[in-house]
Design an enzyme around this catalytic site. Structure first.
Site, PDB file in Angstrom:
ATOM      1  N   ASP A  33       0.849  -1.180   0.000  1.00  0.00           N
ATOM      2  CA  ASP A  33       0.000   0.000   0.000  1.00  0.00           C
ATOM      3  C   ASP A  33       0.893   1.241   0.000  1.00  0.00           C
ATOM      4  OD1 ASP A  33      -2.139   1.663   0.121  1.00  0.00           O
ATOM      5  OD2 ASP A  33      -2.626   1.272   2.226  1.00  0.00           O
ATOM      6  N   ASP A  35      -6.983  -6.444   3.866  1.00  0.00           N
ATOM      7  CA  ASP A  35      -5.810  -7.038   3.204  1.00  0.00           C
ATOM      8  C   ASP A  35      -5.723  -8.550   3.384  1.00  0.00           C
ATOM      9  OD1 ASP A  35      -4.787  -4.610   2.227  1.00  0.00           O
ATOM     10  OD2 ASP A  35      -3.861  -4.154   4.154  1.00  0.00           O
ATOM     11  N   ASN A  71      32.765 -39.661  -1.428  1.00  0.00           N
ATOM     12  CA  ASN A  71      33.446 -40.564  -0.497  1.00  0.00           C
ATOM     13  C   ASN A  71      32.792 -41.937  -0.435  1.00  0.00           C
ATOM     14  OD1 ASN A  71      35.455 -38.791   0.200  1.00  0.00           O
ATOM     15  ND2 ASN A  71      34.394 -37.988   1.999  1.00  0.00           N
ATOM     16  N   ASN A 127      32.142 -39.647   8.868  1.00  0.00           N
ATOM     17  CA  ASN A 127      30.883 -38.900   8.766  1.00  0.00           C
ATOM     18  C   ASN A 127      30.795 -37.815   9.841  1.00  0.00           C
ATOM     19  OD1 ASN A 127      30.224 -40.756   6.796  1.00  0.00           O
ATOM     20  ND2 ASN A 127      29.041 -42.049   8.188  1.00  0.00           N
ATOM     21  N   ASP A 146      30.849 -33.789   9.109  1.00  0.00           N
ATOM     22  CA  ASP A 146      29.609 -33.073   9.419  1.00  0.00           C
ATOM     23  C   ASP A 146      29.853 -31.879  10.335  1.00  0.00           C
ATOM     24  OD1 ASP A 146      27.785 -34.451   7.915  1.00  0.00           O
ATOM     25  OD2 ASP A 146      27.245 -35.870   9.492  1.00  0.00           O
TER      26      ASP A 146
END
Length: 842
Positions: A329, A594, A658, A683, A687
């Site tokens: 607006d 609205d 991998n 892993n 990570d």
């Protein structure tokens, strides 16, 4: 307590108050309210299953592959190698605890942010009016309601004044329902229960005092949601994540079966083969993806909160980052929002005290809709109205676009009507040309229109004011708005913000086009367009839009920048047309008119001062209605989305490479290239840096344009960079075999190469620039450095032999360094070719 299964809408007010054991003036006591909250529970349609600490912890283990891995490790504990099994259990525990800690912190931070934008209800407790979260409303509460308020629960109307409610979400009726404080028949259907308000609907105009009868899932809305088991529609981002997860899962299970079968065929130990296959599967599956995404989005929400942007739904951050069109607006967005009365003048434009008085009466006595126009009238002029008395009113609505009051002074009654100029003109038959002269309006219509055009071109918002002396009525209806006398003009001024042109230009630089949707007339809109250097032909009006077919609108909507004289239902039509042309559309709205447009937008944005109905629908709430705030929020949203994509790139390419390498090596080597515990340790260590990605710096190139989730691009990235990783892994195998490494040396050397390369490549993949030209975030750099150093020193640690590692001679480290350096250089070269070409696909 009242039996709510019966037809309580057919009871009298006295019976209701007695049945729910409350008092109209004093309401419930605080102690009684707390007691009822324990009995009836929170006033929500669906109890929020907020994960407790233990539940969140156990959720980290809640994946099929983890279950299988724990089962296999359990078998190993009983039948095979207890030390190995305990080490595997420990690695799994460390990995899940790390994920749990990060996700728990993110969830707690989000809960604190959401408290900032709670929807509240005005209740009377212990004879005092209090604002409380809607969730704490209980049966027996006395609630006061005004225009824009959400109905907090199914309630009985005790007092009402010009009360109109939007019940479309419940009944499907597009017309507003008028409500009264009177008994309705026992057999009345939901749409005819005029003394009952339903949870989830909202007040359009008027005021009311109601008694809460039922809350939460026992409400009419609650019963429907229980039956339908409502699930929010999946966003593009959620859909992309789900498809990506399924893709990796498919690859994972195929590899799992093939690897396990080959290892059994090669007569390797059964439990060790199973553990190895499962460990590879855990390495490839995106088990941390949900947690990483939650952490990234929560960190992004916190970052956005620092820019005064509160995210109510985390997944909306993706759409926020993808947004390329913002509809808003004019008032309060482009302008200061501080509407001021410039002049109250007669039909010729001369300031007039009668016009000022009647305008003040209309503003003072109207109760249906709190708005800046009436506040400007109240502050812009001072009038003595103690001799006046209000008798009735017809509140403002978005169809009539006017408001009328019936007021009395010394036994004379007057209808005073204020509203949009054209709507006022349409109900007038006469014009007051002087205090003692009233003439037919036909002779003056053209002059009035010219005056209106002159004011509008100067940027004023122009309202008309009319009146009629009427001593024969005491109840006012919309039909009474006829045969009126035009009294004068009300001119309002809402200046353009000083920095608005800069803010609009900055949004353009971010790839976001601003489209203004306003109810103001075309001439005021053209004045704004001129100030913003928008060509005149880029303005489309509501009447023009009304004549357009949907197909014609699709052809025009991208060519226009300002939409003027727009009705509430047309806002939704404009937004849907923009979406159909392929845009991600944001809508910034704060009024009850609205709500439908907010529903239609990809990104629904409101402000903290908005009507409850608008704030409830919004995905994102601005603490300040300012485009510069929105600009900062967009940047923060894109940073979050960019960091989430980084994790997807890293996890998919490095892990895929991998795991593919290990799977292949296990087929031609006479021994497992890594033990199951070493695979899991790989892993865990790879990570660790990726968990810190949420706080990483983001290149400005990733902020300057909208980002989109592209599963095809990600799949190509995973395959290309995963294969590059595998090529260097196989090169490592060849070098280790050429150096005649023992089994322990082979596993140790490859573990080091695998972890160090996967860790360092994070610094390369995280940016589209050369890695040395883009500074990573502090925590990411610390994590990468720590993991790399820890990996290099791991073989000489006292516990290394328990992990199956051994010390290496210097020649191994030299070859590992050479291979990692070549790998990083190759990835940097491939990135330059691949990512630059693919940047436009995001």
């Amino acid at each position: 307590m009242l039996d709510t299964s019966q037809s309580f809408w057919s009871l009298s007010i006295q019976e209701i108050l007695k049945g729910i054991e409350t008092n109209l003036e004093n309401g419930l006591s605080d102690a009684e309210a707390k007691k009822r909250l324990r009995i009836y529970g929170d006033n929500v349609l669906k109890v929020k299953k907020s994960k407790g600490t233990l539940q969140l912890l156990f959720a980290q283990f809640n994946t099929p592959l983890i279950y299988m891995l724990l089962f296999a490790a359990g078998l190993s504990l009983l039948l095979y190698d207890r030390t190995d099994a305990l080490i595997i259990f420990g690695i799994i525990a460390i990995s899940t605890l790390l994920s749990f800690y990060q996700e728990r912190s993110a969830v707690k931070a989000m809960e604190q942010l959401l408290k900032i934008v709670q929807i509240k209800a005005a209740v009377i407790r212990s004879a005092q009016k209090k604002e409380i979260p809607i969730e704490e409303v209980v049966p027996g509460d006395i609630v006061e309601l005004h225009a824009g308020d959400i109905i907090p629960a199914d309630s009985y109307v005790l007092e009402a004044k010009d009360l109109y409610v939007d019940e479309a979400t419940l009944t499907g009726e597009t017309f507003y329902a008028e409500k009264f404080a009177k008994v309705t028949p026992q057999s009345a259907p939901i749409s005819k229960r005029t003394n009952i308000l339903f949870m989830g609907t909202h007040v359009i105009s008027g005021t009311a005092k109601v008694a809460v009868i039922v809350t939460g899932k026992n409400t009419e809305f609650g019963k429907i949601s229980e039956r339908l088991s409502l699930i929010p529609p999946e966003t593009e981002f959620e859909h992309g994540v789900r498809r990506f997860g399924y893709f990796l899962m498919e690859v994972t299970f195929v590899l799992l079966i093939i690897i396990f079968a080959f290892n059994v065929y090669l007569a390797r130990p059964l439990v060790e083969s199973l553990l190895f296959a499962l460990s590879l599967s855990v390495g490839l599956t995106p088990q941390l993806l949900p947690a990483i995404i939650t952490i990234n989005l929560a960190h992004g929400a916190i970052r956005m909160a620092k820019s005064n942007v509160i995210v109510k739904k985390l997944v909306s951050i993706e759409n926020f980052g993808s947004m390329d069109i913002l509809c808003a607006d004019k008032t309060g967005t482009l302008t200061t929002g501080e509407v001021k009365l410039n002049k109250a003048c007669d039909f010729k434009g001369v300031e007039n005290s009668k016009v000022a008085l009647y305008a003040y009466l209309n503003a003072f006595f109207q109760t249906g809709y709190t708005n800046p126009i009436d506040q400007a009238l109240m502050h812009g002029t001072s009038q003595d109205i103690h001799a006046w008395k209000k008798l009735d009113e017809v509140p403002y609505d978005f169809i009539r676009k006017r408001i009328s009051i019936l007021a009395e002074n010394e036994n004379s009654r007057f209808i005073v009507t204020k509203g949009a100029f054209q709507q006022i003109l349409s109900i007038c038959t006469h014009v007051e040309t002087s205090p003692d002269a009233i003439e037919e309006i036909r002779a003056w219509t053209n002059d009035l229109k010219k005056q209106y055009i002159t004011y509008s071109k100067s940027g004023f918002r122009v309202l008309g004011l009319a009146y009629r002396k009427e001593n024969d009525i005491s109840i006012l209806t919309a039909e009474c708005e006829s045969q009126m006398i035009f009294l004068g003009f009300l001119l309002f001024w809402d200046p353009i913000k000083e920095d608005i042109a800069t803010s609009v230009d900055n949004l353009k630089k971010l790839g976001i086009s601003l489209k203004i949707i306003t109810g103001d007339n075309r001439l005021v809109a053209l004045h704004v367009a001129k100030l913003l250097n928008i060509p005149e032909e880029k303005v489309l009006t509501g009447p023009q839009l009304h004549q357009m077919s949907d197909q014609a609108l699709l052809n025009q909507v991208n060519r226009k920048s300002i939409f003027a004289e727009i009705e509430p239902n047309q806002k939704e039509r404009i937004i849907l047309a923009l979406r159909k042309t392929g845009h991600v559309v944001g809508f910034l709205g704060d009024g009850i008119n609205d709500v439908t447009a907010l529903h239609a937008a990809d990104v629904s944005i409101s402000v903290d001062s908005a009507a409850d109905a608008a704030k409830e629908v919004a995905d994102i709430v601005l603490m300040e209605k300012n485009l510069s705030v929105l600009e900062e929020g967009v940047k923060a949203g894109r940073m979050t989305f960019s960091n989430t994509l980084k994790y997807v790139f890293m996890a998919s390419s490095a892990n895929f490479g991998n795991m593919f390498s290990m799977a292949g090596a296990s087929l031609f080597l006479s021994f497992l290239p890594l033990l199951p515990k070493q695979v899991l340790l790989t892993n865990l260590m790879t990570d660790f840096p990726e968990i810190t990605i949420a706080s990483d710096n983001v290149d400005k190139e990733m902020i300057e344009k909208p980002l989109r989730w592209n599963i095809g691009f990600i799949r190509k990235f995973m395959i290309i960079f995963g294969l590059i990783s595998s090529i260097f892994d196989y090169a490592t195998f060849g070098v280790l075999l050429w150096l005649k490494a023992s089994v322990e040396e082979f596993r140790t050397a490859w573990f080091i190469e695998s972890v160090v390369s996967a860790t360092l490549v994070v610094l390369v993949i995280r940016t589209f620039k050369p890695f040395f030209a883009s500074l990573p975030g502090k925590y990411l750099l610390i994590a990468v450095t720590s993991v790399a150093i820890m990996t290099l020193f791991l073989p000489i640690m006292p516990f290394a032999n328990y992990l199956g590692f051994t010390e290496l001679s210097m020649k191994f480290y030299l070859f590992i360094t050479l291979i990692v350096a070549l790998y990083i250089a190759t990835v940097e070269f491939a990135k330059k070719k691949f990512l630059r070409k693919g940047l436009n696909n995001l």
